[in-house]
Design a protein around this motif. Structure first.
Motif, PDB file in Angstrom:
ATOM      1  N   PRO A 102      66.834 -31.287   8.881  1.00 23.24           N
ATOM      2  CA  PRO A 102      66.817 -29.911   9.398  1.00 23.24           C
ATOM      3  C   PRO A 102      67.624 -29.731  10.676  1.00 23.24           C
ATOM      4  O   PRO A 102      68.299 -28.721  10.855  1.00 23.24           O
ATOM      5  N   GLN A 103      67.552 -30.724  11.578  1.00 24.05           N
ATOM      6  CA  GLN A 103      68.273 -30.570  12.839  1.00 24.05           C
ATOM      7  C   GLN A 103      69.790 -30.531  12.637  1.00 24.05           C
ATOM      8  O   GLN A 103      70.507 -29.846  13.371  1.00 24.05           O
ATOM      9  N   ILE A 104      70.270 -31.270  11.624  1.00 27.39           N
ATOM     10  CA  ILE A 104      71.708 -31.238  11.330  1.00 27.39           C
ATOM     11  C   ILE A 104      72.097 -29.885  10.770  1.00 27.39           C
ATOM     12  O   ILE A 104      73.090 -29.275  11.192  1.00 27.39           O
ATOM     13  N   HIS A 105      71.304 -29.408   9.812  1.00 24.54           N
ATOM     14  CA  HIS A 105      71.597 -28.109   9.204  1.00 24.54           C
ATOM     15  C   HIS A 105      71.569 -26.987  10.238  1.00 24.54           C
ATOM     16  O   HIS A 105      72.473 -26.139  10.278  1.00 24.54           O
ATOM     17  N   ILE A 106      70.547 -26.972  11.090  1.00 26.76           N
ATOM     18  CA  ILE A 106      70.405 -25.896  12.070  1.00 26.76           C
ATOM     19  C   ILE A 106      71.489 -25.984  13.134  1.00 26.76           C
ATOM     20  O   ILE A 106      72.020 -24.958  13.586  1.00 26.76           O
ATOM     21  N   THR A 107      71.858 -27.191  13.537  1.00 29.08           N
ATOM     22  CA  THR A 107      72.937 -27.343  14.511  1.00 29.08           C
ATOM     23  C   THR A 107      74.248 -26.822  13.956  1.00 29.08           C
ATOM     24  O   THR A 107      74.990 -26.107  14.652  1.00 29.08           O
ATOM     25  N   ILE A 108      74.550 -27.141  12.692  1.00 25.91           N
ATOM     26  CA  ILE A 108      75.769 -26.638  12.059  1.00 25.91           C
ATOM     27  C   ILE A 108      75.709 -25.118  11.928  1.00 25.91           C
ATOM     28  O   ILE A 108      76.720 -24.426  12.138  1.00 25.91           O
ATOM     29  N   ALA A 109      74.527 -24.585  11.602  1.00 25.18           N
ATOM     30  CA  ALA A 109      74.381 -23.129  11.495  1.00 25.18           C
ATOM     31  C   ALA A 109      74.650 -22.454  12.836  1.00 25.18           C
ATOM     32  O   ALA A 109      75.248 -21.372  12.895  1.00 25.18           O
ATOM     33  N   ASN A 110      74.227 -23.092  13.930  1.00 22.31           N
ATOM     34  CA  ASN A 110      74.504 -22.549  15.257  1.00 22.31           C
ATOM     35  C   ASN A 110      75.998 -22.621  15.582  1.00 22.31           C
ATOM     36  O   ASN A 110      76.567 -21.679  16.145  1.00 22.31           O
ATOM     37  N   ILE A 111      76.615 -23.743  15.233  1.00 20.96           N
ATOM     38  CA  ILE A 111      78.054 -23.889  15.459  1.00 20.96           C
ATOM     39  C   ILE A 111      78.826 -22.818  14.689  1.00 20.96           C
ATOM     40  O   ILE A 111      79.802 -22.261  15.193  1.00 20.96           O
ATOM     41  N   TYR A 112      78.372 -22.532  13.481  1.00 22.32           N
ATOM     42  CA  TYR A 112      78.997 -21.514  12.633  1.00 22.32           C
ATOM     43  C   TYR A 112      79.029 -20.156  13.318  1.00 22.32           C
ATOM     44  O   TYR A 112      79.997 -19.392  13.183  1.00 22.32           O
ATOM     45  N   LEU A 113      77.977 -19.843  14.090  1.00 20.79           N
ATOM     46  CA  LEU A 113      77.908 -18.545  14.756  1.00 20.79           C
ATOM     47  C   LEU A 113      78.496 -18.546  16.161  1.00 20.79           C
ATOM     48  O   LEU A 113      78.861 -17.490  16.674  1.00 20.79           O
ATOM     49  N   HIS A 157      74.166 -11.417   9.464  1.00 20.29           N
ATOM     50  CA  HIS A 157      74.803 -11.511   8.151  1.00 20.29           C
ATOM     51  C   HIS A 157      75.888 -10.461   7.952  1.00 20.29           C
ATOM     52  O   HIS A 157      76.946 -10.753   7.379  1.00 20.29           O
ATOM     53  N   SER A 158      75.657  -9.250   8.419  1.00 21.81           N
ATOM     54  CA  SER A 158      76.655  -8.195   8.212  1.00 21.81           C
ATOM     55  C   SER A 158      77.893  -8.424   9.067  1.00 21.81           C
ATOM     56  O   SER A 158      79.026  -8.260   8.590  1.00 21.81           O
ATOM     57  N   PHE A 159      77.723  -8.864  10.315  1.00 21.74           N
ATOM     58  CA  PHE A 159      78.888  -9.064  11.173  1.00 21.74           C
ATOM     59  C   PHE A 159      79.641 -10.342  10.806  1.00 21.74           C
ATOM     60  O   PHE A 159      80.843 -10.436  11.063  1.00 21.74           O
ATOM     61  N   THR A 160      78.960 -11.301  10.206  1.00 20.63           N
ATOM     62  CA  THR A 160      79.680 -12.454   9.667  1.00 20.63           C
ATOM     63  C   THR A 160      80.591 -12.020   8.531  1.00 20.63           C
ATOM     64  O   THR A 160      81.742 -12.468   8.425  1.00 20.63           O
ATOM     65  N   ALA A 161      80.091 -11.121   7.677  1.00 22.06           N
ATOM     66  CA  ALA A 161      80.919 -10.583   6.591  1.00 22.06           C
ATOM     67  C   ALA A 161      82.078  -9.758   7.144  1.00 22.06           C
ATOM     68  O   ALA A 161      83.186  -9.793   6.610  1.00 22.06           O
ATOM     69  N   MET A 162      81.834  -9.025   8.225  1.00 20.18           N
ATOM     70  CA  MET A 162      82.912  -8.252   8.847  1.00 20.18           C
ATOM     71  C   MET A 162      83.999  -9.179   9.381  1.00 20.18           C
ATOM     72  O   MET A 162      85.195  -8.898   9.253  1.00 20.18           O
ATOM     73  N   THR A 181      83.516  -7.804  16.851  1.00 14.58           N
ATOM     74  CA  THR A 181      82.623  -8.503  15.922  1.00 14.58           C
ATOM     75  C   THR A 181      82.066  -9.769  16.550  1.00 14.58           C
ATOM     76  O   THR A 181      80.860 -10.062  16.449  1.00 14.58           O
ATOM     77  N   ASP A 182      82.919 -10.529  17.214  1.00 13.51           N
ATOM     78  CA  ASP A 182      82.475 -11.767  17.857  1.00 13.51           C
ATOM     79  C   ASP A 182      81.488 -11.496  18.987  1.00 13.51           C
ATOM     80  O   ASP A 182      80.523 -12.246  19.175  1.00 13.51           O
ATOM     81  N   LEU A 183      81.722 -10.436  19.734  1.00 15.43           N
ATOM     82  CA  LEU A 183      80.797 -10.088  20.815  1.00 15.43           C
ATOM     83  C   LEU A 183      79.415  -9.758  20.274  1.00 15.43           C
ATOM     84  O   LEU A 183      78.396 -10.226  20.801  1.00 15.43           O
ATOM     85  N   VAL A 184      79.369  -8.944  19.233  1.00 15.29           N
ATOM     86  CA  VAL A 184      78.078  -8.565  18.645  1.00 15.29           C
ATOM     87  C   VAL A 184      77.402  -9.778  18.020  1.00 15.29           C
ATOM     88  O   VAL A 184      76.192  -9.991  18.183  1.00 15.29           O
ATOM     89  N   LEU A 185      78.178 -10.591  17.307  1.00 18.22           N
ATOM     90  CA  LEU A 185      77.622 -11.745  16.602  1.00 18.22           C
ATOM     91  C   LEU A 185      77.011 -12.749  17.578  1.00 18.22           C
ATOM     92  O   LEU A 185      75.880 -13.228  17.375  1.00 18.22           O
ATOM     93  N   SER A 186      77.740 -13.074  18.635  1.00 13.08           N
ATOM     94  CA  SER A 186      77.223 -14.047  19.597  1.00 13.08           C
ATOM     95  C   SER A 186      76.083 -13.467  20.434  1.00 13.08           C
ATOM     96  O   SER A 186      75.107 -14.167  20.733  1.00 13.08           O
ATOM     97  N   SER A 187      76.177 -12.185  20.785  1.00 12.62           N
ATOM     98  CA  SER A 187      75.136 -11.563  21.623  1.00 12.62           C
ATOM     99  C   SER A 187      73.844 -11.311  20.856  1.00 12.62           C
ATOM    100  O   SER A 187      72.781 -11.149  21.474  1.00 12.62           O
ATOM    101  N   SER A 188      73.916 -11.264  19.541  1.00 17.18           N
ATOM    102  CA  SER A 188      72.706 -11.053  18.748  1.00 17.18           C
ATOM    103  C   SER A 188      71.900 -12.336  18.562  1.00 17.18           C
ATOM    104  O   SER A 188      70.750 -12.284  18.119  1.00 17.18           O
ATOM    105  N   THR A 189      72.492 -13.474  18.907  1.00 19.44           N
ATOM    106  CA  THR A 189      71.797 -14.755  18.704  1.00 19.44           C
ATOM    107  C   THR A 189      71.581 -15.550  19.986  1.00 19.44           C
ATOM    108  O   THR A 189      70.487 -16.075  20.216  1.00 19.44           O
ATOM    109  N   LEU A 190      72.594 -15.646  20.826  1.00 11.94           N
ATOM    110  CA  LEU A 190      72.528 -16.559  21.984  1.00 11.94           C
ATOM    111  C   LEU A 190      71.456 -16.219  23.002  1.00 11.94           C
ATOM    112  O   LEU A 190      70.736 -17.124  23.462  1.00 11.94           O
ATOM    113  N   PRO A 191      71.318 -14.953  23.433  1.00 11.02           N
ATOM    114  CA  PRO A 191      70.287 -14.682  24.443  1.00 11.02           C
ATOM    115  C   PRO A 191      68.888 -15.122  24.004  1.00 11.02           C
ATOM    116  O   PRO A 191      68.154 -15.747  24.779  1.00 11.02           O
TER     117      PRO A 191
END
Length: 312
Positions: free
Chosen positions: A270-281, A105-110, A69-79
């Motif tokens: 916005p920059q605080i919210h988006i930075t936290i959202a990135n940290i979350y993933l 969203h689905s892999f976060t729920a997983m 799950t972590d591999l898919v979640l990080s690979s779907s966003t970071l590249p």
């Protein structure tokens, strides 16, 4: 032509982190390091569990599911995120954006579901150890894993269809580093109250259910540990849960903050919210293999043997 069917654009433009455009190149360094650690660490966890027969137990099967799950979640966003920071490649096709949104969203729920499954495994192992192998058989572990996947797919499959039904008449610019559902909703035209309500309700219900059940499991575990005859036995039992508790705290603390900013934090920059959202993933996928690798004795010993063998 931006709007070929007058409903949605051919592509979206991801801005990255608004307000921090001048330093995004520097931000990409820790983000890239986190992705490297997450990718390499979770691959190591999967390799160790796959090759070490002593780790073929429910707890480590769930750890493997979490690693995938972590591999898919990080690979779907970071590249894509790094391509924005490094090369200014901001465009993402409409279909690719919907695909990325669904995976996020689905892999976060997983991930949340696998944390609950692992809490149940610790509950059975400590509170009912004699029946652990019969309750959590290989078939039971498989069913639990498939149930977590099925739940996430069912509840978050509507998201792409909801976005397809929306109208985008003003802009195709998403002020975010990835295709987040709420970020897409905000740039759509018309009333999106129902869409927002569905997404927030589903996310909060799944998160709240998993968290409450996890807390209930550890409450029962703590009660059992406190009733053990010796302090040493209690500490040994709790030590098997320490790594799991650490990753849960990291995951849910960032998840709760992200949810609250969507629901109530309209005045947050916005920059605080988006930075936290990135940290979350990014942070949980990076920390999970580190925590399990360092705090789980069997995994730590197996990794040490592999490293010693490769250095000969």
């Amino acid at each position: 032509m931006l709007y070929p069917n007058e409903t949605h654009p051919l592509a979206f433009i991801l801005l990255g982190i608004p307000g921090l455009e001048d330093v995004q190149c520097w931000i990409s360094i820790p983000f890239g390091c986190m992705y490297f650690v997450a990718f390499f660490g979770n691959c190591v966890i999967l390799f160790v569990v796959r090759t070490e027969k002593s780790l073929h137990e429910p707890m480590y099967f769930f750890v493997s599911m979490l690693a995938v799950t972590d591999l898919v979640l990080s690979s779907s966003t970071l590249p894509k995120m790094l391509s924005i920071f490094w090369f200014n490649w901001r465009e993402i096709s409409f279909e690719a954006c919907l695909t990325q949104m669904f995976f996020i969203h689905s892999f976060t729920a997983m991930e949340s579901g696998f944390f609950l499954a692992m809490a149940f495994d610790r509950y059975v192992a400590i509170c009912n150890p004699l029946r652990h192998s019969s309750i959590l058989s290989n078939n039971a572990v498989l069913v639990m894993g498939l149930s977590v996947v099925f739940r996430a797919v069912v509840f978050f499959s509507p998201h792409p269809f909801i976005v397809k039904a929306l109208f985008f008449c003003q802009t195709n610019i998403i002020p975010h580093t990835y295709c987040e559902f709420m970020a897409i909703i905000k740039i759509s035209c018309g009333d999106a109250f129902v869409s927002k309500a569905y997404s927030l309700t589903v996310a909060s219900m799944i998160g709240a259910f998993d968290l409450m059940c996890t807390v209930a499991s550890y409450t029962l575990i703590l009660r059992t540990v406190l009733s053990l005859p010796t302090k040493e036995a209690g500490l040994k039992a709790l030590s098997t849960c320490s790594s799991h508790i650490c990753v849960i705290l990291v995951f849910y603390s960032t998840a709760v903050f992200t949810f609250l900013t969507h629901r109530f934090g309209h005045d947050i920059a916005p920059q605080i919210h988006i930075t936290i959202a990135n940290i979350y993933l990014l942070v949980p996928p990076m920390l999970n293999p580190i925590i399990y690798g360092v705090r789980t004795k069997k995994i730590r010993q197996r990794i040490a043997r592999v490293l010693c063998f490769s250095m000969r």
